[in-house]
Design an enzyme around this catalytic site. Structure first.
Site, PDB file in Angstrom:
ATOM      1  N   ASP A 132       0.865  -1.187   0.000  1.00 33.29           N
ATOM      2  CA  ASP A 132       0.000   0.000   0.000  1.00 33.29           C
ATOM      3  C   ASP A 132       0.901   1.235   0.000  1.00 33.29           C
ATOM      4  O   ASP A 132       1.586   1.507   0.991  1.00 33.29           O
ATOM      5  CB  ASP A 132      -0.885  -0.017   1.249  1.00 33.29           C
ATOM      6  N   ASP A 233      -2.786   4.463  -2.938  1.00 35.12           N
ATOM      7  CA  ASP A 233      -3.778   5.101  -2.080  1.00 35.12           C
ATOM      8  C   ASP A 233      -4.191   6.470  -2.624  1.00 35.12           C
ATOM      9  O   ASP A 233      -3.338   7.296  -2.970  1.00 35.12           O
ATOM     10  CB  ASP A 233      -3.207   5.271  -0.666  1.00 35.12           C
ATOM     11  N   HIS A 354     -10.429  -1.381   5.145  1.00 31.75           N
ATOM     12  CA  HIS A 354     -10.052  -0.630   6.341  1.00 31.75           C
ATOM     13  C   HIS A 354     -10.786   0.696   6.467  1.00 31.75           C
ATOM     14  O   HIS A 354     -10.716   1.347   7.514  1.00 31.75           O
ATOM     15  CB  HIS A 354      -8.545  -0.364   6.326  1.00 31.75           C
ATOM     16  N   ASP A 355     -11.464   1.140   5.414  1.00 26.43           N
ATOM     17  CA  ASP A 355     -12.188   2.408   5.438  1.00 26.43           C
ATOM     18  C   ASP A 355     -13.688   2.223   5.635  1.00 26.43           C
ATOM     19  O   ASP A 355     -14.460   3.172   5.460  1.00 26.43           O
ATOM     20  CB  ASP A 355     -11.946   3.183   4.134  1.00 26.43           C
TER      21      ASP A 355
END
Length: 582
Positions: A132, A233, A354-355
């Protein structure tokens, strides 16, 4: 003949030199035609939030050695790729998405040697590693920004976006995390810097070719350490309209339309492809896919030479409030995207990350009675669709949201920023907290639940975040013992997908589109056909299907029974069945 063999050997050696660090079979896979098989299409990706996965040293934070301890577990799942959230050196304002040194790992996670050991042992188990990388913005503690914010004459000043104060206040620009907006004043340079996210995350100036070369050097650094892919990202925001125009009132509700997918982005991606992705045979996926299907195709169609996989949010966005979603809308969105990508391009298939809050809370039923079967149904869906399935850690167990009704419990910069914006707008804060408790991304970041010992076996110390109270019931150790657990069903479904190419490459055909209780579709490849039957409700539901034949085989079923009467199938609550139709 000897001369011909010598020429072939020279060609092979030359190609190997150009593609150092990759196995020959990977090189062949990466360079075959668009419609051929590739590892990143056939793979099953598992996402690890590193500080919540496994702590090896008792400091309360997950780390590389904790992951190494659990590599046998990862291998047992059958997954073939791991995407790990950032672990770079960082002040951790946004849990690592604010990077202060792109070529160093944060001591919380271990050392560079630990990292290398971790990915080498993953790869020895047939698991590729996806990094990431956060290059829309850096931390304000990165050396580039420290230098840039000291003087307009500094060589790093143009690594960021600035608005000189002598021009007056800059036009309002929305910030996703900051209620005060996207510009912040810097006294030393008498100018404002741009931050799409938090003040501590100044946006990098991709319009500057020197900055772009810095980023490509960072990517090469990690490629040479053996990473197999990159997740970029917030990359759809990287290119900016440097005139910084005034936007219409309320534009932030369609933020991607105004701030994402600027035309120059494709220029930068083509440059990145030529500099990094192609020479290192790297898989790459960007967070976000623009506002339209064409945006997504422009990112990932093979002839574009940019990225490999589109990662969009349309179906995830429909579940962000407690109002829930309509199954017919859910089916429409998935079918629209699959139809668009049936001939060109490739999709990521996911329902959580994760969001977002937990999969079963948003799309299934987290109650004790239905958590197991509804999570099994959702995992069956993800692993039956065309596209590369992404599974978020804990979803293979049916981990659920954690109850946090008070803002004082939150540590996430996003939650705190949203709270400030809601208060400034004069929103009903009781309703706001109800929605935040449901959809906060902190729900998806609680420690992994390994067993029923203290702190769920995640740490021997004090966990960085409270472990969900239901860990004694929902954990790996418990589910290992039960053949019909969420975990073991997930393993069976991954194995089924890997053994049946029809679930990877087969055509998708939606059945009974207007049915608001069941989602049924077929996957067909040559003369092989699989019928997928999914009940999204907490009660029995019947459907009539002409596709049911007398010559059929049950491939997987999360119940012990399946009721078929002629052409009518009755599915139990959250039942999920795959039938091979002869």
């Amino acid at each position: 003949m000897d001369k011909l063999i010598a020429i072939v050997l020279i060609i092979l050696i030359t190609s190997a030199c150009k593609n150092k660090g990759k196995k020959m079979e990977e090189f062949k896979e990466e360079n075959i035609s668009k419609d051929s098989k590739t590892w990143w299409k056939e793979g099953v990706l598992y996402q690890i939030y590193p500080q919540s996965f496994k702590d090896s040293d008792g400091d309360g934070f997950g780390d590389f050695r904790g992951v190494i301890e659990k590599l046998d577990y990862l291998e047992s799942l059958g997954i073939t790729m791991v995407w790990m959230n950032p672990f770079f050196e960082s002040p951790l304002v946004d849990n690592g998405y604010d990077v202060s040194n792109y070529k160093a790992v944060h001591s919380r996670y271990g050392t560079m040697d630990d990292f290398k050991e971790m990915i080498e042992k993953m790869q020895a188990r047939g698991i590729k590693f996806v990094l990431d990388i956060v290059v829309n913005h850096s931390s304000n503690e990165h050396e580039w920004f420290k230098q840039a914010s000291s003087s307009r004459d500094n060589k790093y000043y143009n690594y960021y976006h600035w608005w000189p104060a002598e021009k007056g206040k800059p036009p309002h620009r929305h910030s996703i995390f900051d209620p005060e907006g996207g510009w912040h004043f810097n006294k030393a340079t008498n100018s404002y810097y741009l931050h799409t996210f938090a003040q501590a995350q100044p946006d990098l100036n991709w319009e500057n070719p020197k900055l772009r070369q810095e980023v490509y050097d960072i990517m090469k650094f990690w490629a040479e350490k053996g990473v197999d892919g990159f997740r970029l990202d917030a990359f759809q925001f990287s290119s900016k309209d440097t005139t910084y125009p005034e936007f219409p009132e309320g534009y932030e509700k369609d933020f991607i339309k105004w701030h994402g997918m600027r035309p120059q982005l494709h220029t930068y991606l083509k440059e990145m492809y030529k500099e990094v992705i192609e020479p290192y045979n790297i898989f790459a996926v960007a967070e976000g896919a623009g506002s339209t299907l064409q945006d997504a195709h422009d990112l990932v169609d093979e002839d574009r030479k940019e990225l490999q996989t589109a990662y969009h949010f349309e179906y995830v966005d429909m579940s962000r409030t407690t109002a829930g979603y309509k199954l017919t809308d859910f089916k429409t969105v998935f079918t629209k995207w699959d139809t668009s990508f049936a001939e060109k391009g490739w999709l990521a298939i996911f329902l959580s990350n994760h969001d977002n809050s937990r999969l079963v809370n948003r799309f299934g039923n987290p109650s004790t009675a239905y958590r197991r079967v509804s999570t099994q149904m959702l995992n069956t869906f993800l692993l039956s669709m065309r596209g590369t399935p992404y599974t978020y850690y804990g979803d293979e167990l049916g981990m659920t949201n954690i109850d946090m009704p008070r803002i004082e419990e939150y540590v996430d910069v996003s939650a705190i920023g949203e709270y400030g914006m809601a208060k400034a707008r004069g929103d009903n804060m009781e309703e706001f907290m109800k929605q935040l408790n449901y959809n906060s991304r902190e729900n998806g970041r609680t420690p992994m639940q390994w067993d029923d010992s203290e702190n769920a076996g995640f740490t021997t110390g004090t966990p960085w975040k409270r472990v969900n109270d239901n860990y004694k019931e929902i954990n790996v150790a418990n589910q290992e013992k039960s053949p019909n657990s969420v975990l073991n069903h997930f393993r069976k479904m991954v194995k089924l997908r890997k053994e049946n190419e029809v679930l990877v490459y087969g055509d998708y055909q939606l059945l009974d589109a207007e049915n608001d209780e069941t989602y049924c579709f077929t996957r067909t490849l040559d003369d092989v056909k699989v019928l997928v039957l999914l009940n999204f409700t907490d009660h029995d539901s019947s459907i009539e299907l002409s596709e049911i034949s007398n010559n059929k085989e049950i491939l997987i079923n999360n119940y012990d029974v399946l009721t078929i009467l002629e052409k009518q199938v009755t599915l139990k609550a959250y039942q999920a069945v795959l039938l091979s139709i002869k």
